[in-house]
Design a protein around this motif. Structure first.
Motif, short mmCIF file in Angstrom:
data_model
loop_
_atom_site.label_atom_id
_atom_site.label_comp_id
_atom_site.label_asym_id
_atom_site.label_seq_id
_atom_site.Cartn_x
_atom_site.Cartn_y
_atom_site.Cartn_z
N UNK A 1 1.03 -1.31 0.10
CA UNK A 1 -0.09 -0.06 0.16
C UNK A 1 0.83 1.12 0.04
N UNK A 2 2.02 1.31 0.77
CA UNK A 2 3.04 2.40 0.58
C UNK A 2 3.62 2.64 -0.53
N UNK A 3 3.92 1.56 -1.26
CA UNK A 3 4.35 1.71 -2.59
C UNK A 3 3.47 2.21 -3.78
N UNK A 4 2.13 1.67 -3.43
CA UNK A 4 1.02 2.14 -4.50
C UNK A 4 0.93 3.55 -4.07
N UNK A 5 0.82 4.07 -2.88
CA UNK A 5 0.79 5.47 -2.53
C UNK A 5 1.67 6.38 -3.20
N UNK A 6 3.17 5.89 -2.91
CA UNK A 6 4.32 6.64 -3.52
C UNK A 6 4.21 6.66 -4.89
N UNK A 7 3.80 5.73 -5.80
CA UNK A 7 3.50 5.77 -7.18
C UNK A 7 2.47 6.68 -7.52
N UNK A 8 1.23 6.57 -6.93
CA UNK A 8 0.21 7.56 -7.44
C UNK A 8 0.59 8.90 -6.90
N UNK A 9 1.60 8.96 -6.06
CA UNK A 9 2.00 10.58 -5.54
C UNK A 9 2.77 11.18 -6.56
N UNK A 10 3.59 10.24 -7.16
CA UNK A 10 4.65 11.04 -7.97
C UNK A 10 4.03 10.85 -9.40
N UNK A 11 2.96 10.53 -9.52
CA UNK A 11 2.33 10.33 -11.01
C UNK A 11 2.83 11.57 -11.59
N UNK A 12 1.95 12.76 -11.20
CA UNK A 12 2.42 13.92 -11.92
C UNK A 12 3.72 14.35 -12.37
N UNK A 13 4.59 14.27 -11.53
CA UNK A 13 6.11 14.42 -11.72
C UNK A 13 6.56 13.46 -12.94
N UNK A 14 6.10 12.09 -12.82
CA UNK A 14 6.58 11.30 -13.96
C UNK A 14 5.84 11.70 -15.23
N UNK A 15 4.63 11.93 -15.27
CA UNK A 15 4.22 12.37 -16.49
C UNK A 15 4.95 13.65 -17.09
#
Length: 156
Positions: A41-55
């Motif tokens: 869940x922490x990894x999923x949250x981190x991936x979702x949180x950095x979505x704008x930066x990765x885009x």
């Protein structure tokens, strides 16, 4: 000591009831599952949180640094509006006005007969102080105070 079953207890005990001093296998399995679930869940949250930066990084956007700062603000302040603003900014393609203005300036330099990129070399920078070379004295440009109308007197 004798390990006998209480006569009141049923003869077929469930698997999660163990003898005293034994290893509780179900508790170990649940503990491992809980640790893995929290990490997932922490990894999923981190991936979702950095979505704008990765885009923004993947599309080589000019506003990548702004999106990264908005993501950090959202992470540390827990205000989701920063994350939404970063996502919108990552999805919007801001036009490159600098390239257009540079092309216009280059065309005007070509028309004026000035070598490319040398158009503003002889114009002094207004913000930089002028240093006299012989005396090492710094002359600060005069500041212009805006004209203000006198304040009207009001009766109390």
């Amino acid at each position: 000591m004798n390990a006998t079953i209480n006569p009141i207890a049923p003869q077929h005990l469930p698997i999660f009831i163990i003898a005293p001093g034994g290893v509780d296998v179900l508790m170990v399995i649940v503990a491992v599952f809980l640790v893995l679930a929290v990490l997932a869940v922490g990894l999923l949250f981190l991936r979702l949180h950095t979505l704008p930066e990765r885009i923004a990084h993947k599309a080589h956007k000019l506003q990548f640094e702004i999106v990264a700062v908005l993501g950090l603000l959202a992470l540390f302040t827990h205000m989701h509006i920063f994350w939404v603003a970063g996502l919108l900014l990552a999805l919007i393609d801001i036009p490159d006005f600098g390239g257009t203005f540079n092309r216009m300036a280059g065309s005007l330099e070509k028309i004026a007969g000035i070598p490319p990129g040398k158009g503003a070399d002889d114009v002094p920078d207004e913000r930089a102080p002028i240093v006299a070379q012989s005396e090492n004295v710094v002359e600060v440009p005069p500041t212009v105070t805006p004209y203000r109308l006198p304040k009207e007197q009001s009766h109390a």
